[in-house]
Design a protein around this motif. Structure first.
Motif, short mmCIF file in Angstrom:
data_model
loop_
_atom_site.label_atom_id
_atom_site.label_comp_id
_atom_site.label_asym_id
_atom_site.label_seq_id
_atom_site.Cartn_x
_atom_site.Cartn_y
_atom_site.Cartn_z
N GLN A 2 -7.42 -12.88 -20.76
CA GLN A 2 -7.60 -14.13 -20.03
C GLN A 2 -6.54 -15.12 -20.51
O GLN A 2 -6.45 -15.43 -21.70
N ASP A 26 -1.04 -11.86 -9.44
CA ASP A 26 -2.42 -11.57 -9.05
C ASP A 26 -2.63 -10.06 -8.89
O ASP A 26 -3.68 -9.53 -9.26
N ALA A 29 -2.81 -8.52 -12.30
CA ALA A 29 -4.10 -8.81 -12.90
C ALA A 29 -5.19 -7.90 -12.33
O ALA A 29 -6.04 -7.39 -13.07
N SER A 30 -5.15 -7.68 -11.04
CA SER A 30 -6.13 -6.82 -10.39
C SER A 30 -6.00 -5.37 -10.85
O SER A 30 -6.99 -4.69 -11.13
N LEU A 31 -4.77 -4.90 -10.96
CA LEU A 31 -4.53 -3.51 -11.34
C LEU A 31 -4.92 -3.22 -12.78
O LEU A 31 -5.35 -2.11 -13.10
N TYR A 32 -4.76 -4.21 -13.66
CA TYR A 32 -4.99 -3.99 -15.09
C TYR A 32 -6.24 -4.68 -15.63
O TYR A 32 -6.54 -4.57 -16.83
N GLY A 33 -6.97 -5.40 -14.80
CA GLY A 33 -8.19 -6.05 -15.25
C GLY A 33 -7.99 -7.32 -16.03
O GLY A 33 -8.86 -7.73 -16.82
N HIS A 34 -6.85 -8.00 -15.84
CA HIS A 34 -6.61 -9.28 -16.51
C HIS A 34 -7.14 -10.43 -15.65
O HIS A 34 -7.40 -10.27 -14.45
N GLN A 35 -7.25 -11.60 -16.28
CA GLN A 35 -7.62 -12.82 -15.56
C GLN A 35 -6.57 -13.90 -15.86
O GLN A 35 -6.45 -14.35 -17.00
N GLU A 315 2.98 -3.89 -18.04
CA GLU A 315 2.86 -4.64 -16.80
C GLU A 315 4.20 -5.24 -16.39
O GLU A 315 4.56 -5.25 -15.20
N ARG A 358 1.21 -1.31 -6.29
CA ARG A 358 0.02 -0.49 -6.06
C ARG A 358 0.36 1.01 -6.08
O ARG A 358 -0.33 1.80 -6.70
N LYS A 361 1.36 2.13 -9.73
CA LYS A 361 0.24 2.20 -10.66
C LYS A 361 -0.59 3.45 -10.39
O LYS A 361 -1.08 4.11 -11.33
#
Length: 364
Positions: A2, A26, A29-35, A315, A358, A361
């Motif tokens: 985060q 964004d 973040a979606s691909l790796y689970g970050h916020q 990333e 996408r 990954k």
């Protein structure tokens, strides 16, 4: 992970290219689970119009509290007649000084698919991969500035150039550390044959080199360096220099790659992880709002943000590889297109990068 990012879109094409970089962040973040939390603020010409100053104290404080800062571009002819302290560019100087961003890193890599867009012969620029390390908070840009009248009644201007040993030492260490993980060569650029500041620069860099005997060091006068960047740029690995020389030489070096629209940058402080990231290009008001701007420099700056401020090496590399893949596929914004090639707009280029992220990954 985060993290909070202060986003400063700025003027001209700044908001357009920033939007595409956020789109890419964004997706990462979606691909790796970050916020990633974004806090937007206003600087430069827009801040002048709204608040009467190019950089507000509350904006600077907000940047100090963030994990990283992502900046678009500032300036434009609308504000060119304002006094020096009210120019949009003063926001940049204020941010650099206020955040202690003394080290500016500007990588210059000539991507094979667009080598033909360079105005320099292919055999000269093909394979160029260098890093300009620019001292960012000293020298002429931050010295005393004065306008006065001479004894003869003529208008005159004075700009003070000051460097101290500590300022040179810390930027030299950044350069040597960078060279250690590259090709182990540093070229220190000065004007030691004329300027006392240049002689101090050369003495201190030579002294620091004693700690980095595994790295080759050469000294080069700035006028020769400007010539060598065009004549034989592949001789360089890491170039380190003072503020004004770095400003000029890094823009010259960016054209080796064919377009300044491909050149990212990172400005770093002594505090681990703290940094501001921005494309090397300006606000380009002549094409603002037309969807013509190349967002790749800003997207690559976002990759540098992930690498240097967040320590997200995988990333960052994913973004950089996506840019190369999209260029390999023949996607071109107007600044990169040669005769007969179709032209892709700003938003479309950002979307191509997202699609490539996408796909890449999934295949990892």
């Amino acid at each position: 992970m985060q993290k909070k990012i202060v986003v400063l879109p700025g003027d001209g094409i700044g908001p357009e290219v920033i939007a595409e970089a956020i789109k890419v962040l964004d997706e990462v973040a979606s691909l790796y689970g970050h916020q990633f939390e974004y806090e937007y603020d206003t600087v430069g010409g827009k801040a002048l119009d709204e608040f009467g100053v190019p950089l507000r104290e509350e904006t600077l404080e907000r940047c100090k509290q963030a994990d990283a800062v992502l900046l678009g571009a500032v300036g434009g002819p609308k504000w060119d007649t304002l006094p020096g302290h009210l120019r949009p560019e003063m926001a940049l100087l204020g941010l650099r000084k206020g955040l202690g961003l003394f080290a500016n890193l500007r990588p210059v890599e000539v991507f094979g698919p667009v080598v033909e867009t360079s105005t320099i012969k292919k055999e000269v620029v093909e394979g160029v991969d260098l890093l300009v390390v620019r001292e960012l908070t000293g020298g002429l840009y931050f010295g005393k500035k004065e306008r006065s009248t001479s004894a003869e009644g003529l208008d005159q201007a004075i700009d003070e150039l000051i460097y101290n040993e500590h300022e040179v030492e810390r930027i030299a260490k950044v350069a040597f550390e960078a060279a250690r993980v590259r090709r182990k060569k540093v070229t220190s650029i000065d004007k030691a044959n004329v300027l006392e500041s240049g002689r101090l620069w050369r003495e201190v860099v030579t002294k620091v080199h004693q700690q980095y005997q595994d790295v080759e060091l050469e000294h080069m006068l700035v006028d020769n360096a400007a010539m060598q960047l065009i004549r034989n740029p592949k001789q360089f690995d890491v170039l380190v220099t003072e503020n004004m020389f770095g400003d000029i030489l890094s823009d010259e070096a960016s054209m080796l790659a064919g377009s300044i629209g491909l050149m990212p940058s990172a400005s770093l402080s002594d505090e681990a992880g703290k940094g501001m990231y921005e494309p090397v290009h300006g606000s380009a008001p002549d094409i603002a709002g037309q969807g013509k701007a190349n967002p790749l420099a800003t997207i690559l700056s976002a990759a540098m943000l992930l690498r240097y401020s967040f320590g997200l090496q995988e990333e960052a590399t994913l973004i950089e590889d996506a840019v190369k893949s999209v260029l390999d596929a023949g996607v071109r914004t107007g600044d990169l297109a040669t005769s007969g090639e179709s032209i892709t707009g700003t938003e479309q280029m950002g979307e191509y990068i997202v699609q490539e992220l996408r796909k890449s990954k999934v295949t990892q």
